[in-house]
Motif scaffolding. Structure first.
Motif, PDB file in Angstrom:
ATOM      1  N   ALA A  99      28.646  54.422 -19.929  1.00 50.90           N
ATOM      2  CA  ALA A  99      28.710  54.503 -21.188  1.00 50.90           C
ATOM      3  C   ALA A  99      28.972  55.997 -21.487  1.00 50.90           C
ATOM      4  N   GLY A 100      29.307  56.556 -20.728  1.00 57.14           N
ATOM      5  CA  GLY A 100      30.148  57.690 -19.856  1.00 57.14           C
ATOM      6  C   GLY A 100      28.705  59.111 -21.531  1.00 57.14           C
ATOM      7  N   SER A 101      27.828  58.359 -21.471  1.00 55.55           N
ATOM      8  CA  SER A 101      26.411  59.513 -22.179  1.00 55.55           C
ATOM      9  C   SER A 101      25.459  59.280 -22.110  1.00 55.55           C
ATOM     10  N   VAL A 102      23.986  60.427 -22.237  1.00 56.21           N
ATOM     11  CA  VAL A 102      22.705  59.929 -22.143  1.00 56.21           C
ATOM     12  C   VAL A 102      21.919  58.700 -22.798  1.00 56.21           C
ATOM     13  N   LYS A 103      23.112  58.057 -23.734  1.00 58.97           N
ATOM     14  CA  LYS A 103      22.639  57.309 -24.940  1.00 58.97           C
ATOM     15  C   LYS A 103      21.961  56.174 -23.850  1.00 58.97           C
ATOM     16  N   LEU A 104      22.991  55.681 -23.053  1.00 62.54           N
ATOM     17  CA  LEU A 104      22.725  54.520 -22.406  1.00 62.54           C
ATOM     18  C   LEU A 104      20.701  53.844 -21.861  1.00 62.54           C
ATOM     19  N   LYS A 105      20.726  55.121 -21.248  1.00 55.28           N
ATOM     20  CA  LYS A 105      19.260  55.111 -21.592  1.00 55.28           C
ATOM     21  C   LYS A 105      18.728  54.709 -22.553  1.00 55.28           C
ATOM     22  N   ALA A 106      18.477  54.646 -23.495  1.00 54.18           N
ATOM     23  CA  ALA A 106      17.781  55.014 -24.608  1.00 54.18           C
ATOM     24  C   ALA A 106      17.972  53.477 -25.382  1.00 54.18           C
ATOM     25  N   ALA A 107      19.826  53.204 -25.255  1.00 54.16           N
ATOM     26  CA  ALA A 107      20.247  51.561 -25.653  1.00 54.16           C
ATOM     27  C   ALA A 107      19.822  50.570 -24.571  1.00 54.16           C
ATOM     28  N   ALA A 108      19.507  51.042 -23.812  1.00 52.20           N
ATOM     29  CA  ALA A 108      18.859  49.889 -22.719  1.00 52.20           C
ATOM     30  C   ALA A 108      17.404  49.757 -22.131  1.00 52.20           C
ATOM     31  N   ASN A 160      13.238  54.612 -27.673  1.00 50.08           N
ATOM     32  CA  ASN A 160      14.114  55.943 -27.690  1.00 50.08           C
ATOM     33  C   ASN A 160      14.435  57.362 -27.006  1.00 50.08           C
ATOM     34  N   TRP A 161      12.675  57.749 -27.029  1.00 54.50           N
ATOM     35  CA  TRP A 161      12.329  59.016 -26.044  1.00 54.50           C
ATOM     36  C   TRP A 161      11.415  58.300 -25.207  1.00 54.50           C
ATOM     37  N   ARG A 162      10.760  56.424 -25.133  1.00 53.27           N
ATOM     38  CA  ARG A 162      10.335  56.526 -23.941  1.00 53.27           C
ATOM     39  C   ARG A 162      11.092  56.086 -22.973  1.00 53.27           C
ATOM     40  N   ALA A 163      12.257  55.890 -23.186  1.00 53.97           N
ATOM     41  CA  ALA A 163      13.971  56.315 -21.891  1.00 53.97           C
ATOM     42  C   ALA A 163      13.242  57.276 -20.827  1.00 53.97           C
ATOM     43  N   HIS A 164      13.560  58.663 -21.969  1.00 54.42           N
ATOM     44  CA  HIS A 164      13.599  59.891 -21.349  1.00 54.42           C
ATOM     45  C   HIS A 164      12.417  60.722 -20.676  1.00 54.42           C
ATOM     46  N   TYR A 165      11.067  60.161 -21.016  1.00 54.90           N
ATOM     47  CA  TYR A 165       9.740  60.245 -20.571  1.00 54.90           C
ATOM     48  C   TYR A 165      10.060  59.723 -19.677  1.00 54.90           C
ATOM     49  N   ALA A 166      10.038  58.483 -19.191  1.00 58.47           N
ATOM     50  CA  ALA A 166      10.123  57.487 -17.989  1.00 58.47           C
ATOM     51  C   ALA A 166      10.712  57.970 -16.772  1.00 58.47           C
ATOM     52  N   GLY A 167      12.290  58.375 -17.383  1.00 57.44           N
ATOM     53  CA  GLY A 167      12.986  58.937 -16.248  1.00 57.44           C
ATOM     54  C   GLY A 167      14.428  59.888 -16.359  1.00 57.44           C
ATOM     55  N   THR A 168      14.246  60.995 -17.388  1.00 56.51           N
ATOM     56  CA  THR A 168      15.024  61.654 -17.467  1.00 56.51           C
ATOM     57  C   THR A 168      13.848  62.747 -16.707  1.00 56.51           C
ATOM     58  N   ALA A 169      12.624  62.848 -17.906  1.00 59.26           N
ATOM     59  CA  ALA A 169      12.091  64.970 -17.599  1.00 59.26           C
ATOM     60  C   ALA A 169      11.542  64.180 -16.232  1.00 59.26           C
ATOM     61  N   PRO A 170      10.658  62.947 -15.542  1.00 54.74           N
ATOM     62  CA  PRO A 170      10.301  63.396 -14.366  1.00 54.74           C
ATOM     63  C   PRO A 170      11.536  63.475 -13.195  1.00 54.74           C
ATOM     64  N   ALA A 171      12.931  63.181 -13.225  1.00 52.76           N
ATOM     65  CA  ALA A 171      14.332  63.668 -12.727  1.00 52.76           C
ATOM     66  C   ALA A 171      14.077  64.890 -12.890  1.00 52.76           C
ATOM     67  N   ILE A 172      14.217  65.603 -13.818  1.00 54.28           N
ATOM     68  CA  ILE A 172      14.634  66.816 -13.671  1.00 54.28           C
ATOM     69  C   ILE A 172      13.084  67.489 -13.345  1.00 54.28           C
ATOM     70  N   ALA A 173      11.839  67.349 -14.043  1.00 58.65           N
ATOM     71  CA  ALA A 173      10.866  67.745 -12.948  1.00 58.65           C
ATOM     72  C   ALA A 173      10.955  67.558 -11.152  1.00 58.65           C
ATOM     73  N   SER A 174      11.398  66.746 -11.377  1.00 61.43           N
ATOM     74  CA  SER A 174      11.463  66.939  -9.373  1.00 61.43           C
ATOM     75  C   SER A 174      12.253  67.330  -8.682  1.00 61.43           C
ATOM     76  N   ARG A 175      13.932  67.355  -9.631  1.00 61.14           N
ATOM     77  CA  ARG A 175      14.304  68.567  -8.370  1.00 61.14           C
ATOM     78  C   ARG A 175      14.325  70.452  -9.227  1.00 61.14           C
ATOM     79  N   PHE A 176      13.664  70.474 -10.120  1.00 65.82           N
ATOM     80  CA  PHE A 176      13.370  71.666 -10.528  1.00 65.82           C
ATOM     81  C   PHE A 176      11.560  72.338 -10.344  1.00 65.82           C
ATOM     82  N   PRO A 177      10.518  72.243  -9.156  1.00 64.44           N
ATOM     83  CA  PRO A 177       9.374  71.849 -10.160  1.00 64.44           C
ATOM     84  C   PRO A 177       9.268  73.596 -10.086  1.00 64.44           C
ATOM     85  N   ASP A 178       9.787  74.321 -10.453  1.00 67.19           N
ATOM     86  CA  ASP A 178       9.341  75.425 -10.799  1.00 67.19           C
ATOM     87  C   ASP A 178      10.178  75.994 -12.035  1.00 67.19           C
TER      88      ASP A 178
END
Length: 332
Positions: A37-46, A151-169
């Motif tokens: 889809a070329g954007s972050v919107k694919l997560k929410a759409a799915a 819409n927000w649950r998609a990022h609660y489940a995926g985007t945020a924990p992915a960032i936290a894992s890569r940048f623990p600080d």
């Protein structure tokens, strides 16, 4: 490499660009545009389509209908095509021509609402059209990205924990505010997991999402002319409003270094750089910004000299643009 059977199964989650050398500011950019889809919107759409199917709302014979300025419309077009659903996208004249062509190529019916609302935008008019359409019969299923918890649950489940894992600080996270789905999902995750991260929302000047004064906006993506139902300011630590001229300067600064990003990304990066310079002068906090999209579908707008001169005349002199015409030569 993964093997997939549906386009929504693939998304690059762990790609970041270190913008320090380009901006002179410590900032890592999470690139969300590397999917079909070329954007972050694919997560929410799915997530929203999946929830509608699980809840029995989206059944054979129904038509998905949604209001979108472009990116979500493309994401829903892809998923609808993959799952065999019909999709009707309601957009407005500011939608990029490339986005319109993409949706139509995927089998989506597109209708353009040209009536401006009281705030000078089109969002309220688009939503009113969708509501009237749904009231006309039960064949339409409105996902309502502006109020759908998926819409927000998609990022609660995926985007945020992915960032936290890569940048623990991680110390600061910058998220653009459109429907506020990405913003609310990430902010909720870091708050509920008791991570000491400053959440900064980046919005466009002229948007009313955080109480701003409505003004003309030409770059589709971030900002609204009607406050989204999802927004909850209690999860946000600060808000930055970015003029569209700064958005355009930023995307051209990035493209001059080989990174072609979209307008939403230019807004987020511009706001993040300004906020860090003001709040952390001379320091190097661990800061991440989310890049919602890439730049190809903006070639007819923010990367087009004619469009820029029409809507932002004075800024063109500040940009290092190539010659307007492509020269055709004859080789003897």
């Amino acid at each position: 490499m993964p093997i997939i059977t549906a386009p929504q199964e693939f998304n690059v989650e762990d790609l970041y660009v270190d913008l320090g050398a380009i901006l002179g500011t410590p900032l890592y950019l999470k690139c969300e545009g590397f999917n079909f889809a070329g954007s972050v919107k694919l997560k929410a759409a799915a997530e929203m389509v999946g929830a509608a199917e699980r809840d029995g709302l989206l059944t054979p014979g129904k038509t998905i209908v949604e209001s979108s300025s472009g990116n979500l419309g493309i994401a829903l077009s892809i998923i609808a095509a993959a799952k065999g659903h019909r999709f009707l996208c309601i957009t407005d004249p500011r939608c990029n021509p490339a986005s319109l062509r993409l949706m139509r190529a995927l089998g989506t019916e597109v209708r353009v609402v040209a009536t401006q609302d009281a705030n000078g935008g089109f969002l309220e008019s688009r939503i009113r059209y969708v509501r009237d359409l749904c009231a006309s019969g039960d064949r339409y299923v409105w996902l309502n990205q502006y109020g759908n918890a998926g819409n927000w649950r998609a990022h609660y489940a995926g985007t945020a924990p992915a960032i936290a894992s890569r940048f623990p600080d991680l110390e600061v996270l910058f998220v653009g505010a459109g429907t506020t789905g990405t913003l609310m999902g990430c902010a909720r995750w870091f708050r509920e997991h008791r991570r000491p991260v400053t959440i900064v929302a980046v919005d466009a000047v002229g948007s009313v999402t955080f109480g701003g004064i409505p003004e003309r906006r030409m770059v589709p993506g971030l900002g609204t002319s009607t406050r989204p139902e999802l927004v909850d300011e209690s999860f946000v630590d600060d808000v930055v409003h970015v003029p569209e001229t700064d958005t355009i300067r930023t995307v051209h600064r990035l493209s001059s270094r080989g990174f072609l990003f979209g307008g939403s990304t230019g807004t987020v990066v511009s706001g993040a750089a300004r906020w860090l310079e003001e709040k952390y002068p001379g320091e190097r906090p661990v800061a991440v910004a989310i890049a919602p999209d890439l730049g190809e579908r903006y070639l007819d707008s923010i990367y087009d000299e004619t469009w820029l001169r029409t809507h932002f005349g004075p800024i063109v002199a500040d940009l290092d643009l190539p010659a307007a015409d492509i020269q055709e030569i004859t080789v003897p």
